[in-house]
Write an enzyme that holds these catalytic residues in place. Structure first.
Site, PDB file in Angstrom:
ATOM      1  N   LYS A 282     -31.491  49.943  25.570  1.00 39.29           N
ATOM      2  CA  LYS A 282     -31.244  48.834  26.617  1.00 39.29           C
ATOM      3  C   LYS A 282     -32.862  47.800  26.870  1.00 39.29           C
ATOM      4  CE  LYS A 282     -27.185  50.804  28.764  1.00 39.29           C
ATOM      5  NZ  LYS A 282     -26.830  51.445  30.119  1.00 39.29           N
TER       6      LYS A 282
ATOM      7  N   GLN B 209     -28.528  53.766  35.865  1.00 44.01           N
ATOM      8  CA  GLN B 209     -27.603  54.633  34.662  1.00 44.01           C
ATOM      9  C   GLN B 209     -27.145  55.802  35.328  1.00 44.01           C
ATOM     10  OE1 GLN B 209     -27.848  53.686  31.398  1.00 44.01           O
ATOM     11  NE2 GLN B 209     -26.740  55.182  30.674  1.00 44.01           N
TER      12      GLN B 209
ATOM     13  N   ASP C 273     -23.507  45.681  34.990  1.00 39.90           N
ATOM     14  CA  ASP C 273     -22.584  46.908  34.549  1.00 39.90           C
ATOM     15  C   ASP C 273     -21.197  46.382  35.182  1.00 39.90           C
ATOM     16  OD1 ASP C 273     -23.727  48.734  33.287  1.00 39.90           O
ATOM     17  OD2 ASP C 273     -24.468  49.567  35.098  1.00 39.90           O
TER      18      ASP C 273
END
Ligand code: GUN
Length: 291
Positions: free
Chosen positions: A53, A97, A120
Site C-alpha cells: 500500500k 490494518q 477502508d
C-alpha cells in the site's frame, strides 16, 4: 479458451489515472493526497499488504505515513493514535490494518475512525450509506472487483452472481453492490456461507462466481458452470518445491481444473490483490477531493 482477468493491467491503468489527477491537483496549487496506515505487530501477511500500500502511494504521487506499534499496545493507546489522525489536517485518509491482536476490539477501533477519513469503508456510517446506495467509501476488495468487471465489459445486469463467503470486508458489501440498481449492479445475488445447503448446486448456477471463503482451493471444477466468470479473492501461502522461497500463493479456486470451464477468471497472484490496492488509492483520492 478462457480469458485471464489481469489484475496487474487494471491496477496499473487505475494508478496511471490517479497519478494524472494528482499532477493536475498539485499543478493548480492543491494539496498532495496523504494516506496513513497503522500496523500493529509483525504478522507476515499484514506486513506484505501494508508495504504494498505504501509503495503504491509513491507510484501515484501520494504522500504516505506508516505508523507501527508493538503488538502489546493497549486499546486506549491505539484509540489515541486514531484520534490524532482524525485531527491531523494533512491526513486525507487512513487505515488500521486488520487483524488486530485479540486484546483489542476491532469494532471499537473501526468506530473510532472519522467516517470522512475511513478509506477502508469499514465504519458503520459508510457501510450504512453503501446499503442505501448513497455515495460512500466502499471496501477496497469489492470496489476493485467492480472495477475489474467494468473494465472487462462483463455484464452483471440480470446475471446470477453467487458469492461464497459473508465477511464484512468482502462478501457482504459485494452482495450489496451487485444487487444495487444501475451500472455494475442489477444482478440476482446469492450469498453463500458455511451453513448453506446445496452449495455445489447453487455455485453451478452462477454466471459470476466470487470465491471469498478463505479456504484454499475450495472451488473445484464440478462447482462451476461452463462459461462462468470466476473471481478468486483467496490468498494462501502453499509449500512449493518449484520456487526459490519454498512457497507460492494459491487462491480459493482450484485454478488448473476450473479455468478451462470459464469465460473469464482471475489468477492468484496477479488478480484481486492488486485491484484491491488500486481501489484503496481511489478511495484516498476521493477523500482528498471531497475534504
Ligand atoms: N486486512 C485484510 N484486508 C484488509 C483491508 O482491506 N483493510 C485493512 N485495514 N485490513 C485488512
Amino acid at each position: 479458451m478462457y480469458n485471464l482477468i489481469e489484475g496487474k493491467k487494471i491496477s496499473e491503468q487505475i494508478k496511471d489515472e490517479i497519478a494524472d489527477e494528482v499532477k493536475k491537483i498539485v499543478s493548480k496549487g492543491g494539496k498532495t493526497p496523504h494516506l496513513a496506515a497503522i500496523l500493529v505487530g509483525t504478522d507476515g501477511a499484514s506486513e506484505t499488504y501494508v508495504a504494498s500500500k505504501v509503495k503504491s502511494c509513491e507510484q501515484v504521487g501520494f504522500n504516505s505515513t506508516l505508523i507501527r506499534f508493538d503488538e502489546n499496545i493497549s486499546e486506549n493507546e491505539l484509540l489515541r493514535a486514531i484520534h490524532d489522525l482524525n485531527e491531523d489536517d494533512d491526513i486525507d485518509g487512513f487505515i488500521v490494518q486488520l487483524p488486530l491482536p485479540k486484546h483489542i476490539s476491532e469494532d471499537k477501533i473501526i468506530m473510532a475512525v472519522d467516517p470522512n477519513k475511513d478509506v477502508d469503508g469499514f465504519h458503520p456510517q459508510n457501510v450504512g450509506k453503501l446499503a442505501l446506495g448513497i455515495p460512500s467509501f466502499i471496501s477496497a476488495t469489492p470496489l476493485g472487483i467492480i472495477e475489474m468487471l467494468k473494465r472487462y465489459n462483463i455484464e452483471t445486469s440480470g446475471k446470477h452472481c453467487v458469492i461464497i463467503g459473508r465477511s464484512n470486508i468482502v462478501g457482504r458489501p459485494m452482495s450489496i453492490l451487485l444487487s444495487q440498481k444501475g451500472s455494475s449492479g442489477d444482478a440476482t445475488v446469492t450469498l453463500c456461507h458455511s451453513k448453506t445447503k446445496n452449495l455445489k448446486e447453487i455455485a453451478n448456477s452462477a454466471d459470476i462466481l466470487i470465491a471469498a471463503i478463505g479456504s484454499k482451493e475450495f472451488v473445484t471444477a464440478d462447482m462451476v458452470k461452463e462459461g462462468a466468470v470466476v473471481i478468486d479473492v483467496g490468498m494462501h501461502r502453499t509449500e512449493s518445491d518449484k520456487t526459490k522461497s519454498g512457497w507460492k500463493l494459491t487462491g480459493d479456486v482450484k485454478f488448473d481444473e476450473v479455468a478451462p470451464k470459464c469465460s473469464f477468471i482471475t489468477p492468484v497472484p496477479g488478480g484481486v490483490g492488486l485491484t484491491t490496492i488500486a481501489a484503496l488509492l481511489l478511495n484516498t483520492l476521493f477523500a482528498a477531493k471531497n475534504k
